[in-house]
Design a protein around this motif. Structure first.
Motif, short mmCIF file in Angstrom:
data_model
loop_
_atom_site.label_atom_id
_atom_site.label_comp_id
_atom_site.label_asym_id
_atom_site.label_seq_id
_atom_site.Cartn_x
_atom_site.Cartn_y
_atom_site.Cartn_z
N ALA A 1 0.82 -1.22 0.00
CA ALA A 1 0.00 0.00 0.00
C ALA A 1 0.85 1.27 0.00
N GLY A 2 2.14 1.15 0.30
CA GLY A 2 3.03 2.31 0.24
C GLY A 2 2.64 3.42 1.19
N ARG B 1 -9.62 9.61 -2.05
CA ARG B 1 -9.12 9.59 -3.41
C ARG B 1 -7.69 9.06 -3.42
N ASP B 2 -7.38 8.16 -4.37
CA ASP B 2 -6.08 7.47 -4.45
C ASP B 2 -5.87 6.51 -3.27
N GLY B 3 -6.97 6.09 -2.65
CA GLY B 3 -6.87 5.16 -1.53
C GLY B 3 -6.53 3.75 -1.97
N ARG B 4 -6.00 2.97 -1.01
CA ARG B 4 -5.59 1.59 -1.27
C ARG B 4 -6.30 0.66 -0.30
N LEU C 1 -17.00 4.05 -8.70
CA LEU C 1 -16.31 4.55 -7.52
C LEU C 1 -14.82 4.30 -7.62
N VAL C 2 -14.45 3.13 -8.11
CA VAL C 2 -13.03 2.79 -8.25
C VAL C 2 -12.36 3.77 -9.21
N ILE D 1 -7.29 -1.73 -5.47
CA ILE D 1 -7.74 -2.87 -4.70
C ILE D 1 -6.69 -3.97 -4.84
N ILE D 2 -6.06 -4.32 -3.74
CA ILE D 2 -4.90 -5.21 -3.75
C ILE D 2 -5.24 -6.48 -2.99
#
Length: 324
Positions: A130-131, A220-223, A241-242, A249-250
């Motif tokens: 996720a950095g 926004r730019d969430g993991r 939404l994505v 989505i990992i």
């Protein structure tokens, strides 16, 4: 030697063949082994070990090295903990020497047995995949679990505020004592998370049943990192939404990663995370130990979803468990 084997949804302490210690490996006389939810699945036949791995149970252990294969950078007598794909709940384990870590200064072997799997999982998924950057907001579902306990402490240590979802007010208080900024009790309402977000990273062992909520509360730019499917595997995904939030989505597992990947992960863990134990900024959160003969009772307690922290089974009572 003996090892713990899953048999028809239960466990048995059975005779097992003593493995050979080859080049690049070490043999560990096991003092204790940590319990994880993967053990519950393996016990039921739902999560078999990767091909070529031990058929016995257990993903992490601690003990004393009693044999060193050619090229392995360890010594007989070293106190260590180790990450395994399976087989950690045994009197002896043979493991890739690169998957072994020293017992952090000041910790017992029993405490060290509770570290490798959960800290490797939390570090891999939150910081590597996720950095996570300092200051970003994190949501950890099942925050009082072993992985959740590690994740909360790591986020706090590296400068990111973290919130949790948990199963009871007592477990929420436990998470807040570890450093969580707050959270919600799932039996009351998860909708309160909407007022605490948006979150940059979500660590999620639940899966489908939390899917719509996760999409809603991600920034926004969430993991969104999915590490388990306790809440099911399918839900209706709104791709708008994505796209609109540029979400990632990992899906992530650690057990079936290759040896080189795990070696690099543990090398980074030793450099970045292990010193924080001796500084008192991280702790194992070992809540209870059981003798290996009571492993079924320990697994039943874990299955009850009331454990805050980690459970460990004691295998070698004559191995010193005291700190250095």
């Amino acid at each position: 030697m003996k090892a713990l084997q899953g048999v028809d949804g239960h466990v048995a302490w059975v005779e097992a063949e003593r493995p050979a210690c080859d080049a690049g490996q070490v043999r560990i006389r096991v003092a204790a082994a940590g319990l994880n939810r993967a053990d519950l699945l393996q016990m039921k036949g739902l999560y078999p070990p990767p091909p070529g791995a031990s058929p016995y149970m257990g993903l992490e252990c601690a003990g004393v090295i009693e044999e060193v294969g050619a090229g392995a950078d360890w010594r007989v007598g070293d106190r260590v903990c180790a990450l395994l794909a399976s087989g950690a709940m045994a009197e002896e384990v043979v493991v890739d020497a690169r998957h072994v870590l020293p017992v952090p200064e000041g910790l017992s072997l029993h405490e060290a047995a509770a570290l490798p799997e959960v800290y490797a999982t939390a570090w891999l998924n939150i910081f590597q995949l996720a950095g996570l950057k300092p200051g970003e907001k994190v949501l950890v579902h099942a925050g009082a679990s072993g992985v959740g306990s590690a994740a909360i402490q790591l986020c706090k240590a590296f400068g990111s505020p973290v919130w949790v979802s948990v199963g009871s007010p007592e477990r929420l208080a436990y998470c807040e004592a570890l450093g969580a900024a707050g959270g919600v009790v799932r039996n009351e309402t998860l909708d309160a998370l909407k007022g605490l977000g948006p979150f940059d990273v979500i660590l999620d062992p639940v899966g489908a049943s939390y899917g719509p909520l996760n999409l809603d509360v991600l920034a926004r730019d969430g993991r969104w990192v999915i590490i388990g499917l306790m809440g099911g595997r399918k839900f209706e995904l709104d791709l708008a939404l994505v796209l609109g939030k540029r979400l990632q989505i990992i899906g992530s597992t650690l057990r079936n990663r290759d040896d080189g990947f795990k070696a690099e992960l543990l090398r980074e863990l030793q450099q970045q995370v292990w010193p924080l134990f001796s500084e008192g900024r991280l702790s194992p959160q070992l809540v209870r130990t059981y003798p290996i003969e009571d492993a079924q009772q320990a697994l039943d307690e874990l299955a009850g979803n009331q454990v805050a922290g980690k459970l460990v089974v004691i295998i070698e009572r004559n191995t010193l468990s005291t700190t250095c």
